[in-house]
Design an enzyme around this catalytic site. Structure first.
Site, PDB file in Angstrom:
ATOM      1  N   ASP A  88      23.474  68.684  81.670  1.00  0.00           N
ATOM      2  CA  ASP A  88      22.673  69.876  81.395  1.00  0.00           C
ATOM      3  C   ASP A  88      21.541  69.975  82.399  1.00  0.00           C
ATOM      4  O   ASP A  88      20.678  69.100  82.471  1.00  0.00           O
ATOM      5  CB  ASP A  88      22.117  69.797  79.973  1.00  0.00           C
ATOM      6  CG  ASP A  88      21.604  71.122  79.461  1.00  0.00           C
ATOM      7  OD1 ASP A  88      21.146  71.941  80.271  1.00  0.00           O
ATOM      8  OD2 ASP A  88      21.651  71.337  78.229  1.00  0.00           O
ATOM      9  N   HIS A 130      24.762  72.761  79.495  1.00  0.00           N
ATOM     10  CA  HIS A 130      24.004  73.643  78.605  1.00  0.00           C
ATOM     11  C   HIS A 130      24.889  74.551  77.743  1.00  0.00           C
ATOM     12  O   HIS A 130      24.652  74.705  76.541  1.00  0.00           O
ATOM     13  CB  HIS A 130      23.052  74.495  79.442  1.00  0.00           C
ATOM     14  CG  HIS A 130      21.856  74.981  78.702  1.00  0.00           C
ATOM     15  ND1 HIS A 130      20.855  74.139  78.256  1.00  0.00           N
ATOM     16  CD2 HIS A 130      21.484  76.228  78.312  1.00  0.00           C
ATOM     17  CE1 HIS A 130      19.929  74.839  77.644  1.00  0.00           C
ATOM     18  NE2 HIS A 130      20.284  76.119  77.662  1.00  0.00           N
ATOM     19  N   SER A 151      18.843  75.992  73.137  1.00  0.00           N
ATOM     20  CA  SER A 151      18.051  76.358  74.297  1.00  0.00           C
ATOM     21  C   SER A 151      16.666  76.854  73.894  1.00  0.00           C
ATOM     22  O   SER A 151      15.912  76.134  73.239  1.00  0.00           O
ATOM     23  CB  SER A 151      18.815  77.395  75.121  1.00  0.00           C
ATOM     24  OG  SER A 151      18.228  77.598  76.379  1.00  0.00           O
TER      25      SER A 151
END
Length: 403
Positions: free
Chosen positions: A343, A377, A173
């Site tokens: 995601d 994610h 991330s």
């Protein structure tokens, strides 16, 4: 990050790995203080030692005075530690699941000397040489400083501790955005062997998370900033109230807050989600959230925009914030990039933009791209099957770079 491998791997090369979830890049760090005993309630004592791993606690001070904590797992389960000094608490993101499923443990069990870094503002990295977390000035940073100061401090410290051995970097991330920024400015290249980037964040204008998109569109972070709330505390009353208002908007369903933010994760179990909720989300600077919102609205990868020509000129010597040129990352620098079809923060369209524009000229044998259609994610750091689907290919990539 992860360093070179140790002798148990039938290799002479020493392998090192650094794991980072959110941030860092170039600037010389002051010498770290001597290692201290592991905090009684820190990550070493709560998540690592109970599983039979040795865990060390270290600290390093950035050039702008932030004191960051690092955890080192020098050997695998039941293995003998090396002689390096130091020990500290960690970024629990890499240790959410059991030792068989969490990347931090898996790397250690495969012969890597593992270092886990915690960026400024998080629960284990709240120290500063002259400021307290209650001072507004403490929170005067965005991911620019994570890229220019935190990452470089961590990399240089680990490089020195490891006897100048090059290391592998792993980011998830925001940790990928920081790596892109630092590498594009040619920072730390002589100390890094490769970078593994999971759920890569670079371009953000196609973000499909309804919560993240709405927050950017209504200038949520800016509202907090204007109200004088310099610390963005996701568990605090102010943020909770504004998020609740967003969740009332048509078309936004926050019944499952995690899915509405990260996407529909395929492979999480209740125990790992509980560990996640016990430790996350961590506080950040409101200025950092403003910076990310600017990227979502504008579709740019640039430094923080101070909002007027005079302030931008004061900080950058020009009226608009400088852009990060991701294509300036050396074409022969090894990158492993893994992204998912569900995601909603690292959206497929944004990753495709990154690959076809910024990384278009990257050497084909130095860029490994993995696409997992059913991953969102959080799956990349918490999925029960990530060992087989993500971490095994990642370690195979590392092995290739060590030849």
């Amino acid at each position: 990050m992860s360093g070179g491998r140790r002798s148990r791997c039938s290799r002479a090369a020493f392998s090192l790995a650094i794991l980072l979830c959110f941030g860092a890049a170039a600037v010389a760090a002051r010498p770290a203080p001597k290692a201290v005993r592991a905090a009684a309630n820190g990550t070493c004592q709560t998540r690592v030692v109970p599983f039979g791993y040795e865990c060390e606690e270290h600290t390093v001070t950035t050039s702008d005075g932030y004191i960051l904590s690092l955890q080192r797992i020098p050997s695998g389960h039941g293995g003998a530690g090396s002689s390096s000094a130091g020990k500290t608490p960690d970024g629990v993101t890499w240790l959410m699941n059991s030792p068989d499923e969490s990347l931090g443990y898996i790397l250690a069990d495969n012969g890597y000397d593992v270092w886990i870094a915690n960026s400024r503002g998080t629960v284990y990295s709240r120290g500063h040489t002259s400021l307290s977390a209650s001072d507004p000035a403490y929170w005067d940073w965005s991911w620019d400083e994570l890229a220019s100061n935190d990452l470089s401090a961590v990399v240089q410290y680990v490089y020195g501790q490891a006897g100048h051995q090059m290391m592998h970097y792993v980011g998830h991330s925001l940790g990928t955005l920081i790596a892109f920024a630092a590498l594009s400015e040619q920072q730390q290249l002589g100390m890094l062997r490769s970078a593994g980037l999971l759920s890569p964040i670079a371009y953000l204008d196609r973000v499909s998370s309804p919560l993240a998109r709405a927050a950017a569109d209504v200038f949520l972070a800016e509202a907090l900033y204007w109200l004088g709330l310099n610390e963005f505390d996701p568990t605090g009353k102010a943020v909770h109230s504004l998020v609740a208002d967003i969740c009332e908007q048509p078309g936004i369903n926050c019944y499952n807050l995690m899915s509405s933010f990260t996407g529909d994760n395929c492979c999480l179990d209740n125990s790992s989600v509980k560990v996640f909720l016990d430790h996350e989300p961590q506080a950040s600077a409101t200025k950092n959230m403003v910076h990310l919102a600017q990227m979502i609205r504008r579709g740019t990868i640039a430094k923080y925009d101070y909002g007027n020509a005079a302030d931008n000129t004061k900080h950058y010597g020009q009226e608009t914030p400088p852009a990060y040129d991701i294509s300036a990352i050396p074409d022969d620098f090894p990158i492993f990039l893994s992204y998912g079809g569900r995601d909603s923060l690292s959206d497929v369209q944004d990753v495709q933009h990154l690959l076809t524009q910024a990384l278009q000229s990257h050497d084909g044998d130095k860029l490994t791209v993995q696409y997992l259609n059913d991953y969102a994610h959080a799956d990349f750091v918490m999925a029960g099957n990530a060992r087989e689907r993500v971490y095994a290919p990642l370690m195979a990539f590392f092995t290739l770079q060590e030849k």
